[in-house]
Motif scaffolding. Sequence first.
Motif, PDB file in Angstrom:
ATOM      1  N   ASP A 132      11.513   0.763  -3.912  1.00  0.00           N
ATOM      2  CA  ASP A 132      10.962   1.698  -4.893  1.00  0.00           C
ATOM      3  C   ASP A 132       9.522   1.323  -5.231  1.00  0.00           C
ATOM      4  O   ASP A 132       8.648   2.193  -5.315  1.00  0.00           O
ATOM      5  CB  ASP A 132      11.821   1.703  -6.159  1.00  0.00           C
ATOM      6  N   LYS A 133       9.262   0.014  -5.384  1.00  0.00           N
ATOM      7  CA  LYS A 133       7.901  -0.444  -5.673  1.00  0.00           C
ATOM      8  C   LYS A 133       6.978  -0.199  -4.473  1.00  0.00           C
ATOM      9  O   LYS A 133       5.847   0.262  -4.620  1.00  0.00           O
ATOM     10  CB  LYS A 133       7.913  -1.936  -6.019  1.00  0.00           C
ATOM     11  N   GLN A 145       7.272   1.947  -2.067  1.00  0.00           N
ATOM     12  CA  GLN A 145       7.075   3.376  -1.819  1.00  0.00           C
ATOM     13  C   GLN A 145       6.173   4.005  -2.880  1.00  0.00           C
ATOM     14  O   GLN A 145       5.333   4.864  -2.575  1.00  0.00           O
ATOM     15  CB  GLN A 145       8.432   4.077  -1.805  1.00  0.00           C
ATOM     16  N   THR A 146       6.323   3.586  -4.130  1.00  0.00           N
ATOM     17  CA  THR A 146       5.542   4.160  -5.220  1.00  0.00           C
ATOM     18  C   THR A 146       4.109   3.648  -5.220  1.00  0.00           C
ATOM     19  O   THR A 146       3.146   4.418  -5.359  1.00  0.00           O
ATOM     20  CB  THR A 146       6.202   3.838  -6.576  1.00  0.00           C
ATOM     21  N   GLU A 147       3.955   2.339  -5.062  1.00  0.00           N
ATOM     22  CA  GLU A 147       2.632   1.720  -5.085  1.00  0.00           C
ATOM     23  C   GLU A 147       2.116   1.581  -3.651  1.00  0.00           C
ATOM     24  O   GLU A 147       1.830   0.486  -3.167  1.00  0.00           O
ATOM     25  CB  GLU A 147       2.705   0.364  -5.789  1.00  0.00           C
ATOM     26  N   ASP A 148       1.980   2.734  -2.982  1.00  0.00           N
ATOM     27  CA  ASP A 148       1.604   2.698  -1.573  1.00  0.00           C
ATOM     28  C   ASP A 148       0.089   2.735  -1.412  1.00  0.00           C
ATOM     29  O   ASP A 148      -0.668   2.682  -2.386  1.00  0.00           O
ATOM     30  CB  ASP A 148       2.280   3.842  -0.806  1.00  0.00           C
ATOM     31  N   ALA A 150      -1.782   5.597  -3.250  1.00  0.00           N
ATOM     32  CA  ALA A 150      -1.860   5.381  -4.695  1.00  0.00           C
ATOM     33  C   ALA A 150      -2.963   4.369  -5.005  1.00  0.00           C
ATOM     34  O   ALA A 150      -3.684   4.499  -6.004  1.00  0.00           O
ATOM     35  CB  ALA A 150      -0.519   4.885  -5.226  1.00  0.00           C
ATOM     36  N   TRP A 151      -3.115   3.376  -4.134  1.00  0.00           N
ATOM     37  CA  TRP A 151      -4.134   2.338  -4.350  1.00  0.00           C
ATOM     38  C   TRP A 151      -5.537   2.927  -4.336  1.00  0.00           C
ATOM     39  O   TRP A 151      -6.292   2.770  -5.290  1.00  0.00           O
ATOM     40  CB  TRP A 151      -3.995   1.256  -3.274  1.00  0.00           C
ATOM     41  N   GLU A 186       5.917   5.102   4.438  1.00  0.00           N
ATOM     42  CA  GLU A 186       6.668   6.059   5.249  1.00  0.00           C
ATOM     43  C   GLU A 186       6.347   5.890   6.730  1.00  0.00           C
ATOM     44  O   GLU A 186       7.235   5.934   7.582  1.00  0.00           O
ATOM     45  CB  GLU A 186       6.365   7.487   4.790  1.00  0.00           C
ATOM     46  N   THR A 205      -6.216   5.575  -7.180  1.00  0.00           N
ATOM     47  CA  THR A 205      -6.374   4.982  -8.505  1.00  0.00           C
ATOM     48  C   THR A 205      -7.737   4.319  -8.637  1.00  0.00           C
ATOM     49  O   THR A 205      -8.429   4.471  -9.652  1.00  0.00           O
ATOM     50  CB  THR A 205      -5.263   3.950  -8.763  1.00  0.00           C
ATOM     51  N   GLN A 247      15.299  -1.932  -5.405  1.00  0.00           N
ATOM     52  CA  GLN A 247      14.237  -2.205  -6.370  1.00  0.00           C
ATOM     53  C   GLN A 247      12.914  -2.480  -5.651  1.00  0.00           C
ATOM     54  O   GLN A 247      11.855  -1.988  -6.067  1.00  0.00           O
ATOM     55  CB  GLN A 247      14.607  -3.413  -7.226  1.00  0.00           C
ATOM     56  N   LYS A 299       5.560  -6.425   2.050  1.00  0.00           N
ATOM     57  CA  LYS A 299       5.848  -5.005   1.843  1.00  0.00           C
ATOM     58  C   LYS A 299       6.320  -4.346   3.138  1.00  0.00           C
ATOM     59  O   LYS A 299       7.195  -3.474   3.111  1.00  0.00           O
ATOM     60  CB  LYS A 299       4.608  -4.311   1.279  1.00  0.00           C
TER      61      LYS A 299
END
Length: 467
Positions: free
Chosen positions: A435-436, A438-441, A444-445, A232, A448, A432, A371
């Motif tokens: 989406d990856k 934004q989701t695996e930003d 999140a890293w 973002e 996790t 596609q 990315k």
Amino acid sequence: MSRLVVVSNRVGPVRESAKAGGLAVAIVDALRAQGGVWYGWSGDVTPEGTHGMLKTEQAGRISLMTLDIDQADYEGYYAGFSNRTLWPIFHYRLDLAQFDRELEKSYWTVNERFATRLYPMLQDDDVVWVHDYHFLALGAKLRAMGARQPIGFFLHIPFPVPEIIAALPGHAALVRAMLAYDVIGFQTKRDARAFIRYFEEEFGGTATADGHLTVQGRTVRVGAFPIGIDAETFRKFAMSPEAHRQGRRLKSSSEHRCHVIGVDRIDYTKGLVERFRAFSRLLEHYPENRGHVSLLQVAPASREDVDAYVDIREELERITGNVNGRFSDLHWTPIRLITRPLQRRSLAGLYRACQVGLVTPLRDGMNLVAKEYVAAQAEDDPGVLVLSRFAGAAEALDAALIVNPYDIDETAEAIQRAVIMPLDERQDRWRQLFDKVQTEDIRAWYSTFLSALGAAGHDTRDAIPEL
């Protein structure tokens, strides 16, 4: 809440971490949430035989703690074993690796020194997170001193297959030292599998399907934790006034033309020479692109004291001159090579203005440029990402045009396909990819990884290996 202690080669910045990107964003976010310490090398080199005092700076809930290294350590540990031995080996370049027991000795010595200064500062409930190839042995040194805190490790570069790492003299001691960590994270599943296979073949280790590796009674968690970007924030960079200025400047200099962009520091892992040759092949095989398609390569110099890097820059300049001499005209230059760094907002604007992003490393841990290029694109008219199969990003960003960077013709064909790709296909592929991204930003890293470390450390902190 436990205090987080992060160890990395370089420390900071804190207040403007988004400008630095990548690791700095993640570390600062995590430390701000939990409070803690960021510890590493100051970047200063002192005269040989001197080691500076521990330097401390407070930034809100974050304590920055750094050490100097002396000239001998810089040459042996950093410029030597880290970057002339481990870096080429981990990137599958045995031909460029320097094998020297004195360099290896310096590496172990500096890891021990950093551990010695860190250990007294640790609190019982700390969680320690160590980063990258500079500190493979730091966890083992901390354990030897008595540390029982959960300690995790993340490798930002590739981990080679056993056939490659076994060429390193002393590989068994160094890689086995990594078992001192409770969680060992890699960029890709491929790297995690290579690490597990090493212990299966060299030490008779066993692994479960969920990545619990057991070696001689010690069990550690091994997994892929692909690093992301602050999608973002970078998207906002691409729409900032500075980004708009850069985009307008590029387009005004070559209106109605197609721009291909690459952004990499000069390094033999990045495939820059092969990329330039592929672009030359594009102009040879698809002459309709002459006068219409240009390559903008931003390639800041790095490690200019290493001969291999100097050679790459000279080769890039030679190819650029050759291609421009053969194909350019008064109104069009095929290749523009910029060897100075640009600000991230400027880069974001250039990404957004370029119809093709060319990310073709010969071997890369992740490659966040891929990315960033995706995040910067305009949704209504996005560009196309051409991505090396040997970049870690290719595991997730499979909607890109995936190429073998060693195959010059295949890469040229992929660039051509990207140049002529219809809008509906470009939009579908971009959705596609975004989406990856934004989701695996980046958040999140680190969330996790730290979650895995919390669980694994709780289960295994008493099962410390004898190293």
